[in-house]
Design a protein around this motif. Sequence first.
Motif, PDB file in Angstrom:
ATOM      1  N   VAL A 193      -4.549  10.310  -0.860  1.00 32.97           N
ATOM      2  CA  VAL A 193      -4.788   9.320  -1.913  1.00 32.97           C
ATOM      3  C   VAL A 193      -4.045   8.029  -1.580  1.00 32.97           C
ATOM      4  N   LYS A 194      -4.807   6.939  -1.473  1.00 36.48           N
ATOM      5  CA  LYS A 194      -4.248   5.633  -1.130  1.00 36.48           C
ATOM      6  C   LYS A 194      -4.252   4.750  -2.370  1.00 36.48           C
ATOM      7  N   LEU A 195      -3.123   4.079  -2.646  1.00 41.00           N
ATOM      8  CA  LEU A 195      -2.985   3.192  -3.788  1.00 41.00           C
ATOM      9  C   LEU A 195      -2.634   1.797  -3.304  1.00 41.00           C
ATOM     10  N   LEU A 233       5.374   9.816  -3.749  1.00 37.31           N
ATOM     11  CA  LEU A 233       4.760   8.528  -3.444  1.00 37.31           C
ATOM     12  C   LEU A 233       5.522   7.908  -2.289  1.00 37.31           C
ATOM     13  N   VAL A 234       4.801   7.416  -1.272  1.00 39.42           N
ATOM     14  CA  VAL A 234       5.466   6.862  -0.104  1.00 39.42           C
ATOM     15  C   VAL A 234       4.807   5.548   0.297  1.00 39.42           C
ATOM     16  N   HIS A 235       5.629   4.578   0.673  1.00 42.00           N
ATOM     17  CA  HIS A 235       5.145   3.268   1.106  1.00 42.00           C
ATOM     18  C   HIS A 235       4.536   3.385   2.499  1.00 42.00           C
ATOM     19  N   GLU A 236       3.399   2.742   2.682  1.00 39.33           N
ATOM     20  CA  GLU A 236       2.682   2.813   3.960  1.00 39.33           C
ATOM     21  C   GLU A 236       3.539   2.344   5.136  1.00 39.33           C
ATOM     22  N   GLN A 237       4.405   1.361   4.911  1.00 34.73           N
ATOM     23  CA  GLN A 237       5.213   0.810   5.997  1.00 34.73           C
ATOM     24  C   GLN A 237       6.482   1.608   6.268  1.00 34.73           C
ATOM     25  N   THR A 250       0.844  -1.192   0.000  1.00 38.57           N
ATOM     26  CA  THR A 250       0.000   0.000   0.000  1.00 38.57           C
ATOM     27  C   THR A 250       0.880   1.243   0.000  1.00 38.57           C
ATOM     28  N   TYR A 251       0.530   2.179  -0.860  1.00 41.25           N
ATOM     29  CA  TYR A 251       1.258   3.440  -0.963  1.00 41.25           C
ATOM     30  C   TYR A 251       0.287   4.606  -0.780  1.00 41.25           C
ATOM     31  N   TYR A 252       0.843   5.771  -0.481  1.00 45.05           N
ATOM     32  CA  TYR A 252       0.068   7.007  -0.450  1.00 45.05           C
ATOM     33  C   TYR A 252       0.714   8.018  -1.386  1.00 45.05           C
TER      34      TYR A 252
END
Length: 284
Positions: free
Chosen positions: A275-277, A254-258, A129-131
């Motif tokens: 925005v969540k991808l 773009l940044v990784h959720e973790q 999951t990315y934001y």
Amino acid sequence: MSLQVRPYRSDFEETVKNLSHKAWILFKYNQDYNHQRMSCVFNEDGNLICVGYLRHGIADNHDVFEVEMPTNELALNRMDEVRAALFPTFMETCQKLRNPNKKTKLVAWKDFYGDRAFYEEKGFSPFQTYYIARRSLEESIPEVRTPVGVNVQYHPMESREERIQYTELENQFYQGVVYRSVNMLEWMMGGPELHTISAFEGDELVGSVMCWQTGAVERLFVIPRWRNKGLGRVLITKGFEYHLKNGRNEAETLVHEQNKEAMSLLESMGYTFHVKLVLMSMDI
């Protein structure tokens, strides 16, 4: 009569260019794509409506093939058919290009091409999951001081040796779908705008960030011994200043959720995460 999938040919070049400038320029100038096959999807009237290809990434324990399938307005009401037509080609390409000694993942952004149900039916499941993080540049930019012992400057990477060094260091921090090759870097440097800002301790590259004309401030990395000294904040601020100078009013990345450290840094710099991808994947 159904959609037809044909391998890319040189006489399709102008048609592909009209559908997707990115796809056209990738296959024309990025040497990573010489060995990959672009598939062109035509409708019953012989009009190109989609091109499909895979972006190859590398992680420590697996290879990644990311689905790319830009379309035009003629595909809007036929995406189920387009996905179904291209999927066997994607699988064939994965089998042809994969490293048999490593695990291989085929991945797709559910948000890019709609219908998550299609991917789930084929065996995809949520992978990462990315934001998309955004920050208004109309708000005040914090004042930061460059840490003593480091020099922050524009980094044109004029020699191939510099580009190889940069790519090798950057890929210690970015792998998988965001992996970058020297060919990819050189292709991007040949485009309308890539502005790289790097930090050096003497002649050693110790951190960097990239800026694009879209307002992106991305690919931030700082080597471990220079972390927690404010260098990341300095690099991001230099990116803000660059975009302001060029008339932009918003920055994004773009940044990784973790990656909690990166998210915390971005939040402290005024970014929000609206925005969540979700990246879907299946093992090949």
